[in-house]
Design a protein around this motif. Structure first.
Motif, PDB file in Angstrom:
ATOM      1  N   ALA A  28       0.829  -1.203   0.000  1.00  0.00           N
ATOM      2  CA  ALA A  28       0.000   0.000   0.000  1.00  0.00           C
ATOM      3  C   ALA A  28       0.861   1.250   0.000  1.00  0.00           C
ATOM      4  O   ALA A  28       0.624   2.190  -0.770  1.00  0.00           O
ATOM      5  N   ARG A  29       1.868   1.276   0.842  1.00  0.00           N
ATOM      6  CA  ARG A  29       2.696   2.475   0.938  1.00  0.00           C
ATOM      7  C   ARG A  29       3.578   2.659  -0.292  1.00  0.00           C
ATOM      8  O   ARG A  29       3.827   3.780  -0.732  1.00  0.00           O
ATOM      9  N   ARG A  30       4.034   1.558  -0.862  1.00  0.00           N
ATOM     10  CA  ARG A  30       4.827   1.641  -2.089  1.00  0.00           C
ATOM     11  C   ARG A  30       4.017   2.266  -3.219  1.00  0.00           C
ATOM     12  O   ARG A  30       4.479   3.182  -3.920  1.00  0.00           O
ATOM     13  N   LEU A  31       2.800   1.800  -3.402  1.00  0.00           N
ATOM     14  CA  LEU A  31       1.974   2.292  -4.496  1.00  0.00           C
ATOM     15  C   LEU A  31       1.456   3.696  -4.218  1.00  0.00           C
ATOM     16  O   LEU A  31       1.317   4.512  -5.147  1.00  0.00           O
ATOM     17  N   ALA A  32       1.145   3.991  -2.955  1.00  0.00           N
ATOM     18  CA  ALA A  32       0.727   5.349  -2.610  1.00  0.00           C
ATOM     19  C   ALA A  32       1.846   6.338  -2.893  1.00  0.00           C
ATOM     20  O   ALA A  32       1.616   7.418  -3.466  1.00  0.00           O
ATOM     21  N   ALA A  33       3.069   5.996  -2.518  1.00  0.00           N
ATOM     22  CA  ALA A  33       4.200   6.893  -2.755  1.00  0.00           C
ATOM     23  C   ALA A  33       4.398   7.138  -4.246  1.00  0.00           C
ATOM     24  O   ALA A  33       4.677   8.267  -4.674  1.00  0.00           O
ATOM     25  N   ALA A  34       4.248   6.093  -5.049  1.00  0.00           N
ATOM     26  CA  ALA A  34       4.415   6.246  -6.493  1.00  0.00           C
ATOM     27  C   ALA A  34       3.347   7.161  -7.073  1.00  0.00           C
ATOM     28  O   ALA A  34       3.632   8.009  -7.935  1.00  0.00           O
ATOM     29  N   SER A  35       2.096   7.007  -6.631  1.00  0.00           N
ATOM     30  CA  SER A  35       1.022   7.870  -7.130  1.00  0.00           C
ATOM     31  C   SER A  35       1.218   9.317  -6.700  1.00  0.00           C
ATOM     32  O   SER A  35       1.041  10.252  -7.489  1.00  0.00           O
ATOM     33  N   LEU A  36       1.595   9.504  -5.435  1.00  0.00           N
ATOM     34  CA  LEU A  36       1.805  10.864  -4.942  1.00  0.00           C
ATOM     35  C   LEU A  36       2.948  11.540  -5.689  1.00  0.00           C
ATOM     36  O   LEU A  36       2.901  12.745  -5.949  1.00  0.00           O
ATOM     37  N   ALA A  37       3.946  10.780  -6.051  1.00  0.00           N
ATOM     38  CA  ALA A  37       5.105  11.344  -6.737  1.00  0.00           C
ATOM     39  C   ALA A  37       4.755  11.918  -8.097  1.00  0.00           C
ATOM     40  O   ALA A  37       5.433  12.822  -8.594  1.00  0.00           O
ATOM     41  N   VAL A  38       3.690  11.424  -8.704  1.00  0.00           N
ATOM     42  CA  VAL A  38       3.276  11.934 -10.020  1.00  0.00           C
ATOM     43  C   VAL A  38       2.013  12.797  -9.908  1.00  0.00           C
ATOM     44  O   VAL A  38       1.341  13.062 -10.901  1.00  0.00           O
ATOM     45  N   GLY A  39       1.690  13.226  -8.678  1.00  0.00           N
ATOM     46  CA  GLY A  39       0.578  14.140  -8.482  1.00  0.00           C
ATOM     47  C   GLY A  39      -0.792  13.510  -8.588  1.00  0.00           C
ATOM     48  O   GLY A  39      -1.775  14.189  -8.889  1.00  0.00           O
ATOM     49  N   ASP A  40      -0.882  12.199  -8.320  1.00  0.00           N
ATOM     50  CA  ASP A  40      -2.152  11.474  -8.400  1.00  0.00           C
ATOM     51  C   ASP A  40      -2.430  10.844  -7.032  1.00  0.00           C
ATOM     52  O   ASP A  40      -2.096   9.694  -6.797  1.00  0.00           O
ATOM     53  N   PRO A  41      -3.053  11.579  -6.115  1.00  0.00           N
ATOM     54  CA  PRO A  41      -3.171  11.096  -4.743  1.00  0.00           C
ATOM     55  C   PRO A  41      -4.166   9.970  -4.527  1.00  0.00           C
ATOM     56  O   PRO A  41      -4.187   9.360  -3.454  1.00  0.00           O
ATOM     57  N   THR A  42      -4.997   9.665  -5.516  1.00  0.00           N
ATOM     58  CA  THR A  42      -5.982   8.590  -5.338  1.00  0.00           C
ATOM     59  C   THR A  42      -5.792   7.416  -6.298  1.00  0.00           C
ATOM     60  O   THR A  42      -6.430   6.376  -6.143  1.00  0.00           O
ATOM     61  N   GLY A  43      -4.917   7.548  -7.269  1.00  0.00           N
ATOM     62  CA  GLY A  43      -4.748   6.496  -8.260  1.00  0.00           C
ATOM     63  C   GLY A  43      -4.189   5.202  -7.708  1.00  0.00           C
ATOM     64  O   GLY A  43      -4.383   4.134  -8.294  1.00  0.00           O
ATOM     65  N   TRP A  44      -3.523   5.282  -6.559  1.00  0.00           N
ATOM     66  CA  TRP A  44      -2.890   4.082  -6.014  1.00  0.00           C
ATOM     67  C   TRP A  44      -3.900   3.039  -5.562  1.00  0.00           C
ATOM     68  O   TRP A  44      -3.570   1.851  -5.497  1.00  0.00           O
ATOM     69  N   PHE A  45      -5.134   3.423  -5.279  1.00  0.00           N
ATOM     70  CA  PHE A  45      -6.138   2.430  -4.879  1.00  0.00           C
ATOM     71  C   PHE A  45      -6.372   1.413  -6.001  1.00  0.00           C
ATOM     72  O   PHE A  45      -6.368   0.201  -5.776  1.00  0.00           O
ATOM     73  N   GLU A  46      -6.561   1.902  -7.223  1.00  0.00           N
ATOM     74  CA  GLU A  46      -6.749   1.004  -8.357  1.00  0.00           C
ATOM     75  C   GLU A  46      -5.495   0.174  -8.617  1.00  0.00           C
ATOM     76  O   GLU A  46      -5.588  -1.029  -8.877  1.00  0.00           O
ATOM     77  N   HIS A  47      -4.336   0.794  -8.522  1.00  0.00           N
ATOM     78  CA  HIS A  47      -3.093   0.049  -8.730  1.00  0.00           C
ATOM     79  C   HIS A  47      -2.959  -1.081  -7.711  1.00  0.00           C
ATOM     80  O   HIS A  47      -2.548  -2.196  -8.053  1.00  0.00           O
ATOM     81  N   LEU A  48      -3.321  -0.798  -6.462  1.00  0.00           N
ATOM     82  CA  LEU A  48      -3.206  -1.813  -5.412  1.00  0.00           C
ATOM     83  C   LEU A  48      -4.152  -2.982  -5.663  1.00  0.00           C
ATOM     84  O   LEU A  48      -3.757  -4.147  -5.593  1.00  0.00           O
ATOM     85  N   TYR A  49      -5.412  -2.677  -5.976  1.00  0.00           N
ATOM     86  CA  TYR A  49      -6.371  -3.758  -6.236  1.00  0.00           C
ATOM     87  C   TYR A  49      -5.997  -4.548  -7.485  1.00  0.00           C
ATOM     88  O   TYR A  49      -6.151  -5.773  -7.523  1.00  0.00           O
ATOM     89  N   ALA A  50      -5.500  -3.857  -8.493  1.00  0.00           N
ATOM     90  CA  ALA A  50      -5.122  -4.550  -9.729  1.00  0.00           C
ATOM     91  C   ALA A  50      -3.933  -5.476  -9.490  1.00  0.00           C
ATOM     92  O   ALA A  50      -3.907  -6.619  -9.977  1.00  0.00           O
TER      93      ALA A  50
END
Length: 237
Positions: A28-50
């Motif tokens: 969760a934290r890995r994917l959240a950090a990646a999304s935040l780094a590109v200015g997408d604070p909510t995209g990591w939810f889909e990445h995590l489930y996928a």
């Protein structure tokens, strides 16, 4: 919010081990950090489930039982009243409210999460939908007798959190109830590590918008978890 870990089953969004030793927390934290780094604070939810669907990650809040903190509220029978579950994930809390007799709509920003919820509950009366808390359907305004916000806002960074806090109360119908369950803190975390980012009392008070008023705001013990103090807040219109 996976782990059959008791702390996660009690509503703690991360298992009680440290992120470095817990694959689900680390994912969760890995994917959240990646999304935040590109200015997408909510995209990591889909990445995590996928990634979880493909066997490459674990979702730390994906547990079998509904939230112990939701069950502890001892809500009355729904008797067909309308309920909305914010950020429903695989649907454990939505199904719990449905079993109480509520006519439940449940949404998540992740299409994969909604696919998972429908697959797990093929005969469910719950209406599952893909939607964004920050841009919800206009038809939902004042449309629900019970609204559940459990552990979603705490997964959002500070720069969009205020926007998110202002939304759940807008869904509450006259005479309805908003339930907010979240990790608690008396300060803003100094190191900024997360998610989750526990909520302050001021942030909890911020859910009282659009004519809502607090019924009760309490801190409850969640000893033995990574986030040992939690908010249980009820608001009504």
């Amino acid at each position: 919010m996976t782990a059959a870990d008791a702390s996660a089953a009690d509503g703690d969004p991360l298992p009680s081990s440290s992120p470095s030793s817990s694959p689900s927390a680390g994912d969760a934290r890995r994917l959240a950090a990646a999304s935040l780094a590109v200015g997408d604070p909510t995209g990591w939810f889909e990445h995590l489930y996928a990634e979880a669907r493909d066997g490459r990650a674990e979702v730390p809040w994906d547990v079998a039982a509904p939230s112990a903190h939701l069950r502890a509220l001892d809500l009355p029978a729904g008797d067909g009243r309308r309920a909305l579950v914010v950020g429903c994930g695989p649907g454990r809390d939505a199904e719990y409210l449905g079993a109480l007799g509520y006519a439940v709509t449940a949404f998540d920003i992740s299409a994969t999460a909604i696919d998972l919820a429908r697959a797990r509950h093929p005969s469910s009366p719950v209406s599952y939908a893909v939607a964004d808390l920050l841009s919800p359907p206009a038809a939902w305004r004042h449309g629900f007798d019970l609204v559940l916000e459990s552990n979603n806002v705490q997964a959002l960074p500070a720069d969009i959190r205020a926007r998110a806090i202002a939304v759940p109360g807008m869904f509450v119908a006259p005479g309805g109830l908003l339930v907010v369950l979240a990790a608690a803190t008396s300060r803003v975390d100094s190191d900024g590590s997360g998610p989750p980012w526990p909520l302050t009392r001021a942030e909890i008070d911020g859910f009282a918008v659009d004519g809502l008023r607090p019924v009760s705001i309490t801190q409850v013990d969640a000893a033995g978890t990574t986030l040992p103090t939690r908010w249980q807040a009820l608001f009504t219109r």
